[in-house]
Scaffold this active site. Structure first.
Site, PDB file in Angstrom:
ATOM      1  N   ARG A  98       0.937 -19.005  -4.375  1.00  0.00           N
ATOM      2  CA  ARG A  98       0.890 -18.655  -5.769  1.00  0.00           C
ATOM      3  C   ARG A  98       2.325 -18.885  -6.076  1.00  0.00           C
ATOM      4  O   ARG A  98       2.776 -19.264  -7.116  1.00  0.00           O
ATOM      5  CB  ARG A  98       0.716 -17.202  -5.903  1.00  0.00           C
ATOM      6  CG  ARG A  98       0.765 -16.541  -7.269  1.00  0.00           C
ATOM      7  CD  ARG A  98       0.314 -15.474  -7.602  1.00  0.00           C
ATOM      8  NE  ARG A  98       1.021 -14.029  -6.774  1.00  0.00           N
ATOM      9  CZ  ARG A  98       0.668 -12.974  -6.869  1.00  0.00           C
ATOM     10  NH1 ARG A  98      -0.427 -12.646  -7.657  1.00  0.00           N
ATOM     11  NH2 ARG A  98       1.384 -12.165  -6.321  1.00  0.00           N
ATOM     12  N   LYS A 131      -7.202  -8.552  -6.069  1.00  0.00           N
ATOM     13  CA  LYS A 131      -7.292  -7.433  -7.212  1.00  0.00           C
ATOM     14  C   LYS A 131      -7.150  -7.877  -8.663  1.00  0.00           C
ATOM     15  O   LYS A 131      -8.093  -7.700  -9.416  1.00  0.00           O
ATOM     16  CB  LYS A 131      -6.330  -6.411  -6.974  1.00  0.00           C
ATOM     17  CG  LYS A 131      -6.307  -5.782  -5.659  1.00  0.00           C
ATOM     18  CD  LYS A 131      -5.095  -4.504  -5.638  1.00  0.00           C
ATOM     19  CE  LYS A 131      -3.779  -5.211  -5.882  1.00  0.00           C
ATOM     20  NZ  LYS A 131      -3.188  -5.734  -4.743  1.00  0.00           N
ATOM     21  N   ARG A 138       5.502  -6.025   1.445  1.00  0.00           N
ATOM     22  CA  ARG A 138       4.433  -5.267   0.463  1.00  0.00           C
ATOM     23  C   ARG A 138       3.340  -5.002   1.391  1.00  0.00           C
ATOM     24  O   ARG A 138       2.555  -4.013   1.311  1.00  0.00           O
ATOM     25  CB  ARG A 138       4.237  -6.449  -0.650  1.00  0.00           C
ATOM     26  CG  ARG A 138       5.132  -6.153  -1.572  1.00  0.00           C
ATOM     27  CD  ARG A 138       5.207  -7.484  -2.432  1.00  0.00           C
ATOM     28  NE  ARG A 138       4.007  -7.771  -3.096  1.00  0.00           N
ATOM     29  CZ  ARG A 138       3.612  -8.937  -3.473  1.00  0.00           C
ATOM     30  NH1 ARG A 138       4.490 -10.107  -3.277  1.00  0.00           N
ATOM     31  NH2 ARG A 138       2.473  -9.232  -4.385  1.00  0.00           N
ATOM     32  N   ARG A 146      -1.728   4.056  -5.230  1.00  0.00           N
ATOM     33  CA  ARG A 146      -1.240   3.357  -4.030  1.00  0.00           C
ATOM     34  C   ARG A 146      -0.597   4.230  -3.052  1.00  0.00           C
ATOM     35  O   ARG A 146      -0.295   3.860  -1.914  1.00  0.00           O
ATOM     36  CB  ARG A 146      -0.269   2.453  -4.313  1.00  0.00           C
ATOM     37  CG  ARG A 146      -0.678   1.043  -5.076  1.00  0.00           C
ATOM     38  CD  ARG A 146       0.342  -0.015  -5.193  1.00  0.00           C
ATOM     39  NE  ARG A 146      -0.120  -0.826  -6.175  1.00  0.00           N
ATOM     40  CZ  ARG A 146       0.109  -2.126  -6.182  1.00  0.00           C
ATOM     41  NH1 ARG A 146       0.441  -2.730  -5.036  1.00  0.00           N
ATOM     42  NH2 ARG A 146      -0.453  -2.948  -7.217  1.00  0.00           N
ATOM     43  N   ARG A 196       7.146 -15.518  -9.478  1.00  0.00           N
ATOM     44  CA  ARG A 196       7.169 -14.036  -9.276  1.00  0.00           C
ATOM     45  C   ARG A 196       8.056 -13.718  -8.309  1.00  0.00           C
ATOM     46  O   ARG A 196       8.156 -14.287  -7.105  1.00  0.00           O
ATOM     47  CB  ARG A 196       5.808 -13.466  -8.850  1.00  0.00           C
ATOM     48  CG  ARG A 196       4.988 -12.834  -9.972  1.00  0.00           C
ATOM     49  CD  ARG A 196       3.428 -12.435  -9.591  1.00  0.00           C
ATOM     50  NE  ARG A 196       3.778 -11.136  -8.652  1.00  0.00           N
ATOM     51  CZ  ARG A 196       2.722 -10.271  -8.585  1.00  0.00           C
ATOM     52  NH1 ARG A 196       1.544 -10.698  -9.159  1.00  0.00           N
ATOM     53  NH2 ARG A 196       2.974  -9.402  -7.534  1.00  0.00           N
TER      54      ARG A 196
HETATM   55  P1  B4P Z   1      -4.252 -10.833  -6.319  1.00  0.00           P
HETATM   56  O1  B4P Z   1      -4.321 -10.259  -5.072  1.00  0.00           O
HETATM   57  O2  B4P Z   1      -5.149 -10.961  -7.698  1.00  0.00           O
HETATM   58  O3  B4P Z   1      -2.720 -10.598  -6.500  1.00  0.00           O
HETATM   59  P2  B4P Z   1      -2.173  -9.207  -7.601  1.00  0.00           P
HETATM   60  O4  B4P Z   1      -3.138  -8.587  -8.512  1.00  0.00           O
HETATM   61  O5  B4P Z   1      -1.091  -9.914  -8.199  1.00  0.00           O
HETATM   62  O6  B4P Z   1      -1.804  -8.229  -6.399  1.00  0.00           O
HETATM   63  P3  B4P Z   1      -0.356  -7.815  -6.070  1.00  0.00           P
HETATM   64  O7  B4P Z   1      -0.565  -6.387  -4.967  1.00  0.00           O
HETATM   65  O8  B4P Z   1       0.400  -8.977  -5.353  1.00  0.00           O
HETATM   66  O9  B4P Z   1       0.596  -7.338  -7.036  1.00  0.00           O
HETATM   67  P4  B4P Z   1       0.377  -6.255  -8.474  1.00  0.00           P
HETATM   68  O10 B4P Z   1       0.335  -7.015  -9.490  1.00  0.00           O
HETATM   69  O11 B4P Z   1      -0.727  -5.229  -8.244  1.00  0.00           O
HETATM   70  O12 B4P Z   1      -4.008 -12.535  -6.152  1.00  0.00           O
HETATM   71  C1  B4P Z   1      -3.313 -12.923  -5.362  1.00  0.00           C
HETATM   72  C2  B4P Z   1      -3.404 -14.494  -5.195  1.00  0.00           C
HETATM   73  O13 B4P Z   1      -4.637 -14.816  -4.277  1.00  0.00           O
HETATM   74  C3  B4P Z   1      -3.616 -15.487  -6.370  1.00  0.00           C
HETATM   75  O14 B4P Z   1      -2.555 -16.429  -6.369  1.00  0.00           O
HETATM   76  C4  B4P Z   1      -4.899 -15.896  -6.515  1.00  0.00           C
HETATM   77  O15 B4P Z   1      -5.349 -16.857  -7.126  1.00  0.00           O
HETATM   78  C5  B4P Z   1      -5.202 -15.700  -4.940  1.00  0.00           C
HETATM   79  N1  B4P Z   1      -6.680 -15.734  -4.861  1.00  0.00           N
HETATM   80  C6  B4P Z   1      -7.166 -14.413  -5.376  1.00  0.00           C
HETATM   81  N2  B4P Z   1      -8.591 -14.392  -4.778  1.00  0.00           N
HETATM   82  C7  B4P Z   1      -8.723 -15.358  -4.014  1.00  0.00           C
HETATM   83  C8  B4P Z   1      -9.728 -16.171  -3.178  1.00  0.00           C
HETATM   84  N3  B4P Z   1     -10.961 -15.246  -3.339  1.00  0.00           N
HETATM   85  N4  B4P Z   1      -9.336 -17.210  -2.379  1.00  0.00           N
HETATM   86  C9  B4P Z   1      -8.351 -17.784  -2.389  1.00  0.00           C
HETATM   87  N5  B4P Z   1      -7.176 -17.323  -3.294  1.00  0.00           N
HETATM   88  C10 B4P Z   1      -7.476 -16.188  -3.929  1.00  0.00           C
HETATM   89  O16 B4P Z   1       1.768  -5.388  -8.011  1.00  0.00           O
HETATM   90  C11 B4P Z   1       3.253  -5.820  -7.958  1.00  0.00           C
HETATM   91  C12 B4P Z   1       4.097  -4.812  -7.935  1.00  0.00           C
HETATM   92  O17 B4P Z   1       4.280  -3.712  -8.957  1.00  0.00           O
HETATM   93  C13 B4P Z   1       3.977  -3.826  -6.723  1.00  0.00           C
HETATM   94  O18 B4P Z   1       4.688  -4.516  -5.510  1.00  0.00           O
HETATM   95  C14 B4P Z   1       4.818  -2.513  -6.929  1.00  0.00           C
HETATM   96  O19 B4P Z   1       6.388  -2.697  -6.949  1.00  0.00           O
HETATM   97  C15 B4P Z   1       4.497  -2.491  -8.473  1.00  0.00           C
HETATM   98  N6  B4P Z   1       3.135  -1.756  -8.440  1.00  0.00           N
HETATM   99  C16 B4P Z   1       2.050  -1.865  -9.108  1.00  0.00           C
HETATM  100  N7  B4P Z   1       1.162  -0.881  -9.087  1.00  0.00           N
HETATM  101  C17 B4P Z   1       2.022   0.200  -8.539  1.00  0.00           C
HETATM  102  C18 B4P Z   1       1.703   1.450  -8.187  1.00  0.00           C
HETATM  103  N8  B4P Z   1       0.461   1.932  -8.383  1.00  0.00           N
HETATM  104  N9  B4P Z   1       2.611   2.371  -7.746  1.00  0.00           N
HETATM  105  C19 B4P Z   1       3.690   1.845  -7.380  1.00  0.00           C
HETATM  106  N10 B4P Z   1       4.079   0.660  -7.626  1.00  0.00           N
HETATM  107  C20 B4P Z   1       3.289  -0.410  -8.377  1.00  0.00           C
END
Ligand code: B4P
Length: 195
Positions: A125, A11, A142, A86, A131
């Protein structure tokens, strides 16, 4: 537009790339929370314990934060929300914000990947970035929450006919190309910014 997907589906990665190509602001609720945790703001102090254990930050906190962010001037011409909504309660809240602003969602991208691939990416990661929620037990929690609560969000947008599903497996640039194709094929977005 929105980007929805399980943790590790790309994402944040794709939101940044699509924001460049589409010329709209990318807003990540996860990034806003992390910045607040790092700055030790009152919001960050509240959010930290939920994030560390992989739980959702409560809707009451998250919803207000999104409403504030969407009041900023740089989102008048559109935005890409990454990681929100979410929960179905967040869907209702976002509907309400958009109705007040006389805006509507053009489409919702959902990125898919199987759980084992997601776990392996996030553990990868964890080796590079520090993190607090990239530990295996927390990652599994999660993912569980995604299946339990966020899949219902995806179903809501599917019923509205604005969902575009994108395979998140493959090289990062290939996933971006698929997302742009999905947007272009049914889009009401008027143009893509040429590279
Ligand atoms: P991403 O999937 O991009 O990770 P993210 O955006 O950080 O999503 P995540 O759900 O983990 O956390 P978020 O910040 O939204 O990438 C993950 C890894 O995969 C990276 O290392 C990347 O390089 C790799 N990758 C990506 N694409 C790839 C590909 N094609 N091939 C190989 N590798 C690849 O949320 C964090 C926390 O915030 C949540 O747990 C919650 O506590 C809180 N939160 C956020 N939004 C919320 C909401 N709406 N409501 C309640 N809590 C919320």
């Amino acid at each position: 537009m929105l980007i929805i997907g399980p943790p590790g589906s790309g994402k944040g990665t794709q939101a940044e790339r699509l924001s460049d190509r589409l010329g709209v602001a990318a807003i990540s609720t996860g990034d806003i929370f992390r910045a607040n945790v790092q700055g030790r703001t009152p919001l960050g102090v509240r959010a930290k314990k939920y994030m560390d254990s992989g739980d959702f930050v409560p809707d009451s906190v998250t919803n207000e934060m999104v409403r504030d962010r969407l009041s900023a001037p740089n989102v008048d011409d559109g935005f890409l929300l990454d990681g929100y909504p979410r929960t179905t309660a967040q869907v209702d809240y976002l509907d309400n914000i958009l109705a007040t602003r006389e805006q509507k969602l053009d489409f919702v991208l959902t990125l898919t990947a199987d759980d084992e691939e997601l776990i392996s990416r996030l553990l990868g990661r964890a080796e590079k970035a520090n993190r607090s929620d990239d530990k295996e037990a927390v990652i599994r929690h999660r993912l569980h929450l995604y299946h339990e609560q966020t899949e219902a969000v995806v179903a809501r947008y599917s019923e509205r006919g604005i969902l575009r599903q994108v395979d998140g497996i493959g090289a990062i640039h290939e996933v971006t190309d698929r997302a742009l194709c999905a947007i272009d094929s049914g889009a009401t977005v008027s143009s893509l910014i040429p590279r």
